[in-house]
Design an enzyme around this catalytic site. Structure first.
Site, PDB file in Angstrom:
ATOM      1  CG  ASN A 154      -0.407  -0.091   2.492  1.00  0.00           C
ATOM      2  OD1 ASN A 154       0.727  -0.544   2.638  1.00  0.00           O
ATOM      3  ND2 ASN A 154      -1.123   0.370   3.488  1.00  0.00           N
ATOM      4  N   GLY A 230       2.694  -5.377   7.300  1.00  0.00           N
ATOM      5  CA  GLY A 230       1.714  -6.125   6.519  1.00  0.00           C
ATOM      6  C   GLY A 230       0.619  -6.645   7.422  1.00  0.00           C
ATOM      7  CB  SER A 231      -1.881  -9.229   6.876  1.00  0.00           C
ATOM      8  OG  SER A 231      -1.075 -10.296   6.454  1.00  0.00           O
ATOM      9  CD  GLU A 250       5.032   0.076  12.519  1.00  0.00           C
ATOM     10  OE1 GLU A 250       3.808   0.187  12.729  1.00  0.00           O
ATOM     11  OE2 GLU A 250       5.868   0.825  13.043  1.00  0.00           O
ATOM     12  CG  LEU A 251       1.348  -6.371  12.540  1.00  0.00           C
ATOM     13  CD1 LEU A 251       1.100  -7.391  13.620  1.00  0.00           C
ATOM     14  CD2 LEU A 251       1.894  -7.041  11.287  1.00  0.00           C
ATOM     15  CB  CYS A 284      -2.137   0.373   8.439  1.00  0.00           C
ATOM     16  SG  CYS A 284      -0.786   1.498   8.225  1.00  0.00           S
ATOM     17  CD  GLU A 378      -6.030  -3.373   8.221  1.00  0.00           C
ATOM     18  OE1 GLU A 378      -5.583  -4.538   8.113  1.00  0.00           O
ATOM     19  OE2 GLU A 378      -5.308  -2.370   8.270  1.00  0.00           O
TER      20      GLU A 378
HETATM   21  P1  NAP Z   1       0.495  -9.064   3.510  1.00  0.00           P
HETATM   22  O1  NAP Z   1      -0.332  -9.896   2.629  1.00  0.00           O
HETATM   23  O2  NAP Z   1       0.741  -9.535   4.899  1.00  0.00           O
HETATM   24  O3  NAP Z   1       1.868  -8.871   2.747  1.00  0.00           O
HETATM   25  C1  NAP Z   1       2.902  -8.094   3.279  1.00  0.00           C
HETATM   26  C2  NAP Z   1       4.231  -8.660   2.820  1.00  0.00           C
HETATM   27  O4  NAP Z   1       4.410  -9.943   3.423  1.00  0.00           O
HETATM   28  C3  NAP Z   1       4.315  -8.874   1.307  1.00  0.00           C
HETATM   29  O5  NAP Z   1       5.626  -8.580   0.887  1.00  0.00           O
HETATM   30  C4  NAP Z   1       4.038 -10.367   1.183  1.00  0.00           C
HETATM   31  O6  NAP Z   1       4.571 -10.942   0.032  1.00  0.00           O
HETATM   32  C5  NAP Z   1       4.771 -10.865   2.409  1.00  0.00           C
HETATM   33  N1  NAP Z   1       4.398 -12.218   2.821  1.00  0.00           N
HETATM   34  C6  NAP Z   1       3.228 -12.874   2.642  1.00  0.00           C
HETATM   35  N2  NAP Z   1       3.312 -14.118   3.167  1.00  0.00           N
HETATM   36  C7  NAP Z   1       4.557 -14.234   3.693  1.00  0.00           C
HETATM   37  C8  NAP Z   1       5.259 -15.274   4.382  1.00  0.00           C
HETATM   38  N3  NAP Z   1       4.691 -16.454   4.644  1.00  0.00           N
HETATM   39  N4  NAP Z   1       6.531 -15.039   4.792  1.00  0.00           N
HETATM   40  C9  NAP Z   1       7.117 -13.860   4.542  1.00  0.00           C
HETATM   41  N5  NAP Z   1       6.512 -12.845   3.888  1.00  0.00           N
HETATM   42  C10 NAP Z   1       5.249 -13.024   3.493  1.00  0.00           C
HETATM   43  O7  NAP Z   1      -0.070  -7.584   3.633  1.00  0.00           O
HETATM   44  P2  NAP Z   1      -0.554  -6.615   2.443  1.00  0.00           P
HETATM   45  O8  NAP Z   1      -1.880  -7.078   1.991  1.00  0.00           O
HETATM   46  O9  NAP Z   1       0.530  -6.417   1.435  1.00  0.00           O
HETATM   47  O10 NAP Z   1      -0.650  -5.257   3.240  1.00  0.00           O
HETATM   48  C11 NAP Z   1      -1.770  -4.865   3.889  1.00  0.00           C
HETATM   49  C12 NAP Z   1      -1.613  -4.994   5.391  1.00  0.00           C
HETATM   50  O11 NAP Z   1      -0.493  -4.247   5.831  1.00  0.00           O
HETATM   51  C13 NAP Z   1      -2.797  -4.430   6.131  1.00  0.00           C
HETATM   52  O12 NAP Z   1      -3.142  -5.252   7.204  1.00  0.00           O
HETATM   53  C14 NAP Z   1      -2.260  -3.110   6.640  1.00  0.00           C
HETATM   54  O13 NAP Z   1      -2.919  -2.605   7.760  1.00  0.00           O
HETATM   55  C15 NAP Z   1      -0.852  -3.429   6.928  1.00  0.00           C
HETATM   56  N6  NAP Z   1      -0.052  -2.217   6.981  1.00  0.00           N
HETATM   57  C16 NAP Z   1       0.444  -1.782   8.183  1.00  0.00           C
HETATM   58  C17 NAP Z   1       1.190  -0.619   8.238  1.00  0.00           C
HETATM   59  C18 NAP Z   1       1.788  -0.124   9.535  1.00  0.00           C
HETATM   60  O14 NAP Z   1       2.729   0.654   9.469  1.00  0.00           O
HETATM   61  N7  NAP Z   1       1.313  -0.536  10.683  1.00  0.00           N
HETATM   62  C19 NAP Z   1       1.424   0.114   7.087  1.00  0.00           C
HETATM   63  C20 NAP Z   1       0.890  -0.350   5.889  1.00  0.00           C
HETATM   64  C21 NAP Z   1       0.166  -1.528   5.849  1.00  0.00           C
HETATM   65  P3  NAP Z   1       3.651 -11.213  -1.283  1.00  0.00           P
HETATM   66  O15 NAP Z   1       3.202  -9.867  -1.726  1.00  0.00           O
HETATM   67  O16 NAP Z   1       4.596 -11.861  -2.215  1.00  0.00           O
HETATM   68  O17 NAP Z   1       2.535 -12.086  -0.839  1.00  0.00           O
END
Ligand code: NAP
Length: 475
Positions: A154, A230-231, A250-251, A284, A378
């Site tokens: 994002n 990420g998530s 950071e979730l 997020c 979320e």
């Molecule tokens: P995501 O699906 O968890 O993906 C985040 C990253 O993790 C991607 O690079 C993804 O790779 C990788 N990943 C997935 N499975 C993995 C595994 N088993 N081992 C290691 N890495 C893995 O999250 P998203 O959909 O991209 O992002 C949205 C989430 O991020 C939301 O929940 C949002 O709230 C959160 N977020 C938090 C913040 C904060 O600062 N708190 C800021 C922005 C976003 P792939 O893309 O290759 O699957």
């Protein structure tokens, strides 16, 4: 394929490499191919960790690291429109928001340079105890080691900057795994770091198979810290699997804002309307729940709903667009289904509902039960729930009523109410008379509860990425 589709290789040990496999990057708006990236896996991740570990043996002095960071900020500035267009193309982020993200990345590198220059330990007052008489004590701050960084789709540029820039400031070589949907901005930043003079091995970018790359970062003992945005499922899973590493998370959030009856309603409505829908709610800290004291509810809705209806929804490349597409069809279908579920359970639909192709219509729901997914999970989409409440105390209780705790906001003209809210809202950051979506890149940013366990912002991230070493000298 778009005329401008970008071809990119992975960066490992200063070499741009092919892997024999490809990752297609498509526009979330048009489906057009906007880039092709070499797709890596465990083998590339291992080579990247080797390179980073080797780089760690050849430390760069702090002033050199700071110089490079300043140069990267300058290079982003010089190629600002290209950086913004890359974010817009791969993430579907409206170009005006993408330009802001590019500028923020400059700010992140600039603040990281400051941290590199002032990185130091502190004096320890040893003579405060009899045993310390005649002794001088101080701490050094040493880089923690190789940093593994995993970033989400994002903020494909600035959230990469929030990992790579502090790592370099702290003296830690990094291996970055960007989101598969948005690897182009990350590879562009890595190119700019190289152009700024970063030696081989200090930044390595491996896009591709998430779990295989993640496994290497978890299992290789030379990776001392994993910084993940990420998530929750993925993030907490990494922490469980790497109990001996620093795993910084950071979730997500279900971001609440409280509007007290004494607030400047027009201002609150304007800020909340803009910040519930920017980047189609895929931040997020996108405003998701608004609790308004009941005596101000009609006035709030009369100001808020027309502002939402005035948002321009459409092509992210258009300068006028406020709300673009969500990242993919799965996300779109999930968001629309959650809205339908809430309406079926009795919520009132005041605006939006449904979608036009990849564009989810900016949606305002009223009187949504707390157990609806659009409240307690979320949404990560352009949906906001507005609820009337009997008091600020009730609003705070409901705001606290999810498992998340990243940021929250309160609008009030009463200092007492603001300070009471700051005391009682269980979140990592509380914004007063500002949307809870506010973030400036030097501030400590991070959540409590299920939202994470760390603070980003270069000063805070550098602290996490270094460890203290105590030195005691007998005079
Ligand atoms: P995501 O699906 O968890 O993906 C985040 C990253 O993790 C991607 O690079 C993804 O790779 C990788 N990943 C997935 N499975 C993995 C595994 N088993 N081992 C290691 N890495 C893995 O999250 P998203 O959909 O991209 O992002 C949205 C989430 O991020 C939301 O929940 C949002 O709230 C959160 N977020 C938090 C913040 C904060 O600062 N708190 C800021 C922005 C976003 P792939 O893309 O290759 O699957």
């Amino acid at each position: 394929m778009a005329a401008t589709a970008t071809e990119r290789k992975l960066l490992i040990d200063g070499e741009w490499i092919e892997t024999g496999d490809r990752l297609d990057v498509r526009s979330p708006y048009s489906g057009e191919l906007v880039g092709r990236v070499a797709r890596g896996g465990a083998e590339e991740a291992r080579r990247a960790v080797d390179a980073a570990a080797h780089a760690l043996e050849r430390p760069l002095p702090a002033h050199k690291r700071a110089e490079i960071l300043v140069k990267v900020a300058g290079l982003i500035g010089r190629r600002h429109e290209e950086v913004a267009r890359t974010i817009c193309a791969e993430a579907g982020k409206p170009i005006k928001a993408a330009r802001v993200e590019a500028s923020r990345a400059m700010s992140t590198y600039t603040f990281a340079a400051v941290e590199a220059r002032r990185l130091a330990g502190e004096m320890v007052a040893l003579e405060g105890a009899q045993a310390g008489e005649g002794k001088l004590g101080f701490t050094l701050r040493k880089p923690v080691g190789v940093v593994g960084a995993i970033s989400p789709f994002n903020f494909p540029c600035n959230l990469v900057a929030h990992k790579l820039a502090p790592a370099l400031a702290a003296g830690c070589p990094a291996v970055l795994k960007p989101a598969s949907q948005t690897p182009l901005s990350a590879l562009l930043l890595a190119e700019l770091e190289e152009e700024a003079g970063l030696p081989a091995g200090w930044v390595n970018v491996v896009a591709g198979a998430a779990s295989a790359i993640g496994d290497v970062l978890v299992e290789d003992e030379r990776v001392k810290l994993i910084t993940f945005t990420g998530s929750g499922d993925v993030g907490w899973g990494l922490q469980e699997r790497a109990p001996r590493k620093r795993v910084k998370l950071e979730l997500g959030n279900s971001t609440p804002a409280v509007v007290a009856a004494d607030a400047d309603i027009e201002s609150a409505a304007g800020k909340l309307a803009a910040n519930a829908f920017s980047f189609a709610g895929q931040s997020c800290i996108s405003v998701q729940r608004i609790y308004v004291e009941r005596q101000a509810l009609d006035a709030f809705l009369a100001a808020f709903v027309p502002k939402v209806e005035a948002l321009k929804v459409g092509d992210p490349a258009d300068d006028e667009t406020d709300v673009g597409p969500v990242i993919d069809e799965d996300a779109r279908d999930r968001i629309v289904a959650w809205v339908e579920e809430a309406v079926d359970a009795g919520a009132e639909l005041l605006a939006g509902g449904g979608h036009d192709g990849p564009l989810v219509r900016p949606t305002v729901l009223a009187e949504v039960a707390d157990d609806q997914k659009v409240s307690c999970e979320e949404v990560f989409g352009p949906v906001v729930a507005v609820n009337g409440v009997g008091s600020v105390a009730e609003a705070i209780e409901r705001a606290n009523g999810t498992r998340f705790g990243l940021q929250a906001g309160i609008f009030t003209t009463s200092l007492d109410t603001a300070l009471a809210a700051a005391d009682r809202l269980e979140f990592g950051g509380i914004m007063v008379n500002e949307a809870p979506t506010f973030r400036s890149d030097q501030m400590p940013y991070g959540g409590v509860k299920a939202s994470g366990n760390t603070k980003e912002g270069p000063a805070y991230a550098v602290r996490e990425m270094t460890e203290e070493r105590l030195v005691v000298i007998q005079r």
